[in-house]
Design an enzyme around this catalytic site. Sequence first.
Site, PDB file in Angstrom:
ATOM      1  N   ASN A   9      13.600   0.897   1.077  1.00 46.43           N
ATOM      2  CA  ASN A   9      12.326   0.694   1.774  1.00 46.43           C
ATOM      3  C   ASN A   9      11.337   1.722   1.233  1.00 46.43           C
ATOM      4  OD1 ASN A   9      10.213   0.437   3.561  1.00 46.43           O
ATOM      5  ND2 ASN A   9      11.341   1.220   5.349  1.00 46.43           N
ATOM      6  N   TRP A  10      10.463   1.258   0.360  1.00 43.53           N
ATOM      7  CA  TRP A  10       9.539   2.195  -0.297  1.00 43.53           C
ATOM      8  C   TRP A  10       8.400   2.640   0.622  1.00 43.53           C
ATOM      9  CZ3 TRP A  10       8.385   0.099  -5.925  1.00 43.53           C
ATOM     10  CH2 TRP A  10       9.594  -0.074  -6.601  1.00 43.53           C
ATOM     11  N   LYS A  11       8.227   1.951   1.718  1.00 42.81           N
ATOM     12  CA  LYS A  11       7.120   2.247   2.657  1.00 42.81           C
ATOM     13  C   LYS A  11       5.786   2.226   1.893  1.00 42.81           C
ATOM     14  CE  LYS A  11      10.453   4.635   5.484  1.00 42.81           C
ATOM     15  NZ  LYS A  11      10.762   5.659   6.478  1.00 42.81           N
ATOM     16  N   HIS A  98      10.927  -2.289  11.942  1.00 44.28           N
ATOM     17  CA  HIS A  98      11.130  -0.885  11.576  1.00 44.28           C
ATOM     18  C   HIS A  98      10.504   0.003  12.650  1.00 44.28           C
ATOM     19  CE1 HIS A  98      10.898   2.926   9.514  1.00 44.28           C
ATOM     20  NE2 HIS A  98      11.832   2.475   8.693  1.00 44.28           N
ATOM     21  N   GLU A 100       8.764   2.546  12.480  1.00 47.84           N
ATOM     22  CA  GLU A 100       7.357   2.908  12.207  1.00 47.84           C
ATOM     23  C   GLU A 100       6.417   1.770  12.598  1.00 47.84           C
ATOM     24  OE1 GLU A 100       8.054   4.020   8.133  1.00 47.84           O
ATOM     25  OE2 GLU A 100       9.242   5.715   8.847  1.00 47.84           O
ATOM     26  N   GLU A 170      18.876   2.360  12.667  1.00 49.12           N
ATOM     27  CA  GLU A 170      18.162   3.532  12.179  1.00 49.12           C
ATOM     28  C   GLU A 170      17.752   4.414  13.352  1.00 49.12           C
ATOM     29  OE1 GLU A 170      16.313   2.758   8.080  1.00 49.12           O
ATOM     30  OE2 GLU A 170      14.889   2.008   9.552  1.00 49.12           O
ATOM     31  N   GLY A 176      13.454  10.109   7.848  1.00 45.36           N
ATOM     32  CA  GLY A 176      12.540  11.000   7.140  1.00 45.36           C
ATOM     33  C   GLY A 176      12.613  12.453   7.589  1.00 45.36           C
ATOM     34  N   SER A 216      17.624   9.156   6.622  1.00 43.28           N
ATOM     35  CA  SER A 216      17.995  10.277   5.750  1.00 43.28           C
ATOM     36  C   SER A 216      19.329  10.068   5.042  1.00 43.28           C
ATOM     37  CB  SER A 216      17.991  11.596   6.528  1.00 43.28           C
ATOM     38  OG  SER A 216      16.677  11.863   7.011  1.00 43.28           O
ATOM     39  N   GLY A 237      15.081   5.051   2.715  1.00 40.53           N
ATOM     40  CA  GLY A 237      13.657   5.344   2.547  1.00 40.53           C
ATOM     41  C   GLY A 237      13.444   6.308   1.395  1.00 40.53           C
ATOM     42  N   GLY A 238      13.327   7.594   1.723  1.00 40.48           N
ATOM     43  CA  GLY A 238      13.000   8.624   0.731  1.00 40.48           C
ATOM     44  C   GLY A 238      13.835   8.556  -0.539  1.00 40.48           C
TER      45      GLY A 238
END
Length: 255
Positions: A9-11, A98, A100, A170, A176, A216, A237-238
């Site tokens: 997930n590159w956001k 998600h 977010e 999640e 993150g 994470s 993500g990251g």
Amino acid sequence: MRKKIVAGNWKMNKTLDEAVALVSEVVNMIKDEVTGEVDVVLCPPALYLTTLKPYLEGQTRVALGAQNCHEKASGAYTGEISAPMLKSLGVRYVILGHSERRQYFSETNAQLADKVNSALANGLTPIFCCGESLEQRQTEVHLDFVRAQLTESLFHLSPEQFANIVIAYEPIWAIGTGLTATSDQAQEMHAMLRQHIASQYGQEVADNTSILYGGSANEKNAAELFAQPDVDGGLIGGASLKSREFTLVVKGVKN
Ligand code: PGA
């Protein structure tokens, strides 16, 4: 049996040139280095999907996903993207719910039920996200809270429809933050989710549902998380923003 899946997930990250470079690198590394059975999904910002698609041509194990879609098929919803649009680009997956999106865009369980319906009606595989806040975990309401997220957004589906759902657990406190759930915490929640799915749809559907862990996850902890019996891969993500790190996470899946 259920599929192992690692989704990136590159956001809201990467310029177009950076996105092209990352996809090319990831596709080559997966082709050259990954031998196990695992489906890889790349979810870049939606406006890059058309440009990136040719880079996946001929790849059987890497697919494109979107990070969100609107619940309506079309209409006066400025700035939004619908499931039929994604389908017309050849996108296979869509992340829905998600944390977010829930937090910053006020998405509710009821609205997510409509988004799931629209995604499924257009042949997209929803990666449905659920997960609790730190406070909910500390006050021990996390299991009930996450169960309710599934019940309210997914349990209206028929068993045939539910068979196309991928779940991503999640915990919000792990996204993150560098705080990963322990493999025991992940396993406990995933096993509970599978049991919850079994109570509605039966054991066979539950056993065939891929439940991913996100929060994470990285090249250091992925193998241990993915080794848990009910953890079927990850939503990353990251660590999905760098080709080497992401490939190492994918290689954490053992068959
Ligand atoms: P993270 O994000 O890996 O950067 O914690 C995961 C996610 O939000 O999907």
